[in-house]
Design a protein around this motif. Sequence first.
Motif, PDB file in Angstrom:
ATOM      1  N   SER A  65      -8.944  -2.097 -15.221  1.00  0.00           N
ATOM      2  CA  SER A  65      -8.940  -2.120 -13.528  1.00  0.00           C
ATOM      3  C   SER A  65      -7.256  -3.712 -13.170  1.00  0.00           C
ATOM      4  N   THR A  66      -6.778  -3.963 -13.973  1.00  0.00           N
ATOM      5  CA  THR A  66      -5.607  -5.036 -13.554  1.00  0.00           C
ATOM      6  C   THR A  66      -4.294  -4.738 -12.355  1.00  0.00           C
ATOM      7  N   ILE A  67      -4.508  -4.486 -11.799  1.00  0.00           N
ATOM      8  CA  ILE A  67      -3.627  -4.210 -10.744  1.00  0.00           C
ATOM      9  C   ILE A  67      -2.512  -5.326 -10.272  1.00  0.00           C
ATOM     10  N   THR A  68      -1.320  -4.531 -11.001  1.00  0.00           N
ATOM     11  CA  THR A  68       0.662  -5.846 -10.572  1.00  0.00           C
ATOM     12  C   THR A  68       0.618  -5.402  -8.921  1.00  0.00           C
ATOM     13  N   THR A  69       1.656  -6.014  -8.739  1.00  0.00           N
ATOM     14  CA  THR A  69       2.676  -6.456  -7.989  1.00  0.00           C
ATOM     15  C   THR A  69       3.990  -7.470  -8.141  1.00  0.00           C
ATOM     16  N   LYS A  70       5.177  -7.134  -7.291  1.00  0.00           N
ATOM     17  CA  LYS A  70       6.044  -7.863  -7.280  1.00  0.00           C
ATOM     18  C   LYS A  70       6.345  -9.216  -7.006  1.00  0.00           C
ATOM     19  N   LEU A  71       6.016 -10.167  -7.109  1.00  0.00           N
ATOM     20  CA  LEU A  71       5.666 -11.383  -6.918  1.00  0.00           C
ATOM     21  C   LEU A  71       7.426 -12.003  -6.280  1.00  0.00           C
ATOM     22  N   LEU A  72       7.595 -11.837  -5.200  1.00  0.00           N
ATOM     23  CA  LEU A  72       8.702 -11.872  -4.328  1.00  0.00           C
ATOM     24  C   LEU A  72       9.481 -13.787  -3.711  1.00  0.00           C
ATOM     25  N   ARG A  73      10.499 -13.730  -3.825  1.00  0.00           N
ATOM     26  CA  ARG A  73      10.762 -15.277  -3.256  1.00  0.00           C
ATOM     27  C   ARG A  73      11.589 -14.728  -1.950  1.00  0.00           C
ATOM     28  N   SER A  74      11.665 -16.499  -0.781  1.00  0.00           N
ATOM     29  CA  SER A  74      12.110 -16.450   0.597  1.00  0.00           C
ATOM     30  C   SER A  74      13.486 -17.293  -0.386  1.00  0.00           C
ATOM     31  N   VAL A 129     -11.171   1.200   2.486  1.00  0.00           N
ATOM     32  CA  VAL A 129      -9.323   0.040   2.226  1.00  0.00           C
ATOM     33  C   VAL A 129      -8.853  -0.246   0.895  1.00  0.00           C
ATOM     34  N   VAL A 130      -7.796   0.009   1.219  1.00  0.00           N
ATOM     35  CA  VAL A 130      -7.060   0.291   0.144  1.00  0.00           C
ATOM     36  C   VAL A 130      -5.480  -0.278   0.437  1.00  0.00           C
ATOM     37  N   PHE A 131      -5.228  -0.857  -0.976  1.00  0.00           N
ATOM     38  CA  PHE A 131      -4.007  -2.037  -0.809  1.00  0.00           C
ATOM     39  C   PHE A 131      -2.852  -1.150  -1.910  1.00  0.00           C
ATOM     40  N   HIS A 132      -1.711  -0.702  -1.658  1.00  0.00           N
ATOM     41  CA  HIS A 132      -0.703   0.100  -2.261  1.00  0.00           C
ATOM     42  C   HIS A 132       0.366  -1.016  -2.514  1.00  0.00           C
ATOM     43  N   PHE A 133       1.148  -1.233  -3.881  1.00  0.00           N
ATOM     44  CA  PHE A 133       1.875  -1.513  -4.113  1.00  0.00           C
ATOM     45  C   PHE A 133       2.921  -0.617  -4.688  1.00  0.00           C
ATOM     46  N   GLY A 134       4.316  -0.788  -5.943  1.00  0.00           N
ATOM     47  CA  GLY A 134       4.830   0.214  -5.820  1.00  0.00           C
ATOM     48  C   GLY A 134       4.817   1.006  -7.362  1.00  0.00           C
ATOM     49  N   GLU A 135       5.279   1.557  -7.496  1.00  0.00           N
ATOM     50  CA  GLU A 135       5.286   2.250  -8.795  1.00  0.00           C
ATOM     51  C   GLU A 135       3.492   2.743  -7.918  1.00  0.00           C
ATOM     52  N   GLY A 136       2.935   3.292  -7.324  1.00  0.00           N
ATOM     53  CA  GLY A 136       2.168   3.946  -6.938  1.00  0.00           C
ATOM     54  C   GLY A 136       0.856   3.114  -7.340  1.00  0.00           C
ATOM     55  N   LYS A 137       0.084   2.178  -7.637  1.00  0.00           N
ATOM     56  CA  LYS A 137      -0.748   1.153  -7.747  1.00  0.00           C
ATOM     57  C   LYS A 137      -1.335   0.887  -6.783  1.00  0.00           C
ATOM     58  N   GLU A 138      -2.218   0.968  -6.754  1.00  0.00           N
ATOM     59  CA  GLU A 138      -3.086   0.884  -5.905  1.00  0.00           C
ATOM     60  C   GLU A 138      -4.751   0.052  -5.938  1.00  0.00           C
ATOM     61  N   LEU A 139      -5.001  -1.080  -4.891  1.00  0.00           N
ATOM     62  CA  LEU A 139      -5.484  -1.371  -4.858  1.00  0.00           C
ATOM     63  C   LEU A 139      -6.898  -1.861  -4.013  1.00  0.00           C
ATOM     64  N   ARG A 140      -7.705  -1.200  -4.709  1.00  0.00           N
ATOM     65  CA  ARG A 140      -9.101  -0.861  -3.950  1.00  0.00           C
ATOM     66  C   ARG A 140     -10.013  -1.934  -3.677  1.00  0.00           C
ATOM     67  N   LEU A 141     -10.005  -2.458  -2.106  1.00  0.00           N
ATOM     68  CA  LEU A 141     -10.963  -3.470  -2.054  1.00  0.00           C
ATOM     69  C   LEU A 141     -12.853  -3.181  -1.966  1.00  0.00           C
ATOM     70  N   ARG A 142     -13.635  -4.157  -2.087  1.00  0.00           N
ATOM     71  CA  ARG A 142     -15.110  -4.210  -2.145  1.00  0.00           C
ATOM     72  C   ARG A 142     -15.238  -4.512  -0.437  1.00  0.00           C
ATOM     73  N   PRO A 143     -16.580  -3.716   0.106  1.00  0.00           N
ATOM     74  CA  PRO A 143     -16.062  -3.722   1.297  1.00  0.00           C
ATOM     75  C   PRO A 143     -16.534  -5.093   1.896  1.00  0.00           C
ATOM     76  N   ASN A 144     -17.365  -5.932   1.158  1.00  0.00           N
ATOM     77  CA  ASN A 144     -17.135  -7.336   1.727  1.00  0.00           C
ATOM     78  C   ASN A 144     -16.122  -8.027   1.532  1.00  0.00           C
TER      79      ASN A 144
END
Length: 503
Positions: free
Chosen positions: A333-342, A436-451
């Motif tokens: 169930s782990t979803i990863t995304t890139k950590l970017l730097r400014s 409500v779902v957050f989309h990250f790179g490589e087609g990864k998705e983080l489905r949020l709980r309603p809370n």
Amino acid sequence: MASLFHLFFLLSLSLSLSLSLSLALCRVKDPSESPGTTTTLDVTAALRKTTQALAFDPPRAHRQLLHKAIKTTTLRSSASTATLSLHIYSRDFLPLPDFTTTHKDYESLTLARLRRDFDRVRSIFARAAIAINGSDSKAAKAAAMPDSIRGTIVSGSSQGIGEYFSRVGIGRPAKPQFMVLDTGSDVSWVQCLPCTDCYKQADPIYDPTGSDTYTPLRCFSELCLSATNSACRNATCHYQVVYGDGSFSIGELAAETLTIGDAAPVENVAMGCGFDNEGTFVAAGGLLALGAGTLSFPSHLPSHSFTYCLVDRDTPGTSIIDFGPPTAQPEASTITTKLLRSKKIQTFYYLELTGISVGGTKLAIPPSALAMDSDGSGGVILDTGTAVSRLNKQVYEPLREAFVNGTRHLSPGTGPGIFDTCYNMPPMKRVQVPSVVFHFGEGKELRLRPNNFLMPVDSKGNFCLAFAKTPSPLNIIGNVQHQRMRVVIDMENSIVSFTPNKC
């Protein structure tokens, strides 16, 4: 006769298939646990927590904390290995004997949280604007190191004061202090004797003369020049931090030893010793900075990485923050995304968020509305001190429109001015809302709980969408969205990961 038998067989088979399909559908008990266009908000459970939040018993929690400390001391000698691990407490549920709440109801508590949230967000946007439009190079600072810093900082030029606390040992021998944990700050500090002006705190004010490892930093040391606001006085480095609500800390910047749990002490940590401090830090003695800058606590560790789970904002329990590389293997169930730097501001943790879906449909959000520009403006940051996520107009308006279209069956509700999408649901026990779902790179998705996207604002059944529109190009993912998730900030591999329901 054969034809009638055949017809009866077909009707029986059809009825059997229909019954099997009906039973299969009935077995899907909770749409929030399976992919789809809707999810289920447990209204009853959420409202129950709003009532429990005001029934918190600080003296009892304090006794439990002391018992835990005694137990930890007893077990310390038998521990063969120890990790840098801390318990996290919500700001509104500190286990202190004299901790009291002035909130007569949950609506009052919500308004207090939102006032802090407003100050926090204002200070983040100000900090980002100054970093992008201004200049604070080390060379420029070294050429004109001021001898005084009082009055040189505009309120809101640094970060907010945070919503989560933990207990940290400072100096040698270690003196325990309640500290604010803040991923949006780089300068750690603690109130110190002798105080010119200090606010009331739970623990005795720290005395640096009682520590064997307290060492003031010299004016032109690397750490001193790394501080956003520093000055030279009597050959030693001084600092000043000012927060969005006008709270501040002014004092001497030093190298000190910090003790986290039962692990070996971490030496030579940059730590402000504040002699002049004012603000609404509740009972905390100071702040432990968890930002990505060169002065923050993680920057003093080999991996610069940490893992945390935020305790539910309405539950007087604790969760954990671990420093160091993640020890657990990623789960399915782990979803990863890139950590970017400014290039312009080191403090913040930027995420590669590529899109958002509501009700199973991906929103028409321009990629530029979520991306960081070449000048460092815009993008998406993860921040533990912000509660309600802030989205710029191009992101927020499509999200709100899609959510409103999917909730026409719900009664309109009321909420504080920051919210424009609220519902009243007192008679309902469980209600269907758009996913409500957050989309990250490589087609990864983080489905949020309603809370994670609908929050109660009172005990009467008014819930509001936990997002707000901002005129700034910068987007902030606040702590409502990552509560009850295990979040890993992996600086070594430039990855942020989320594992739902693993706190």
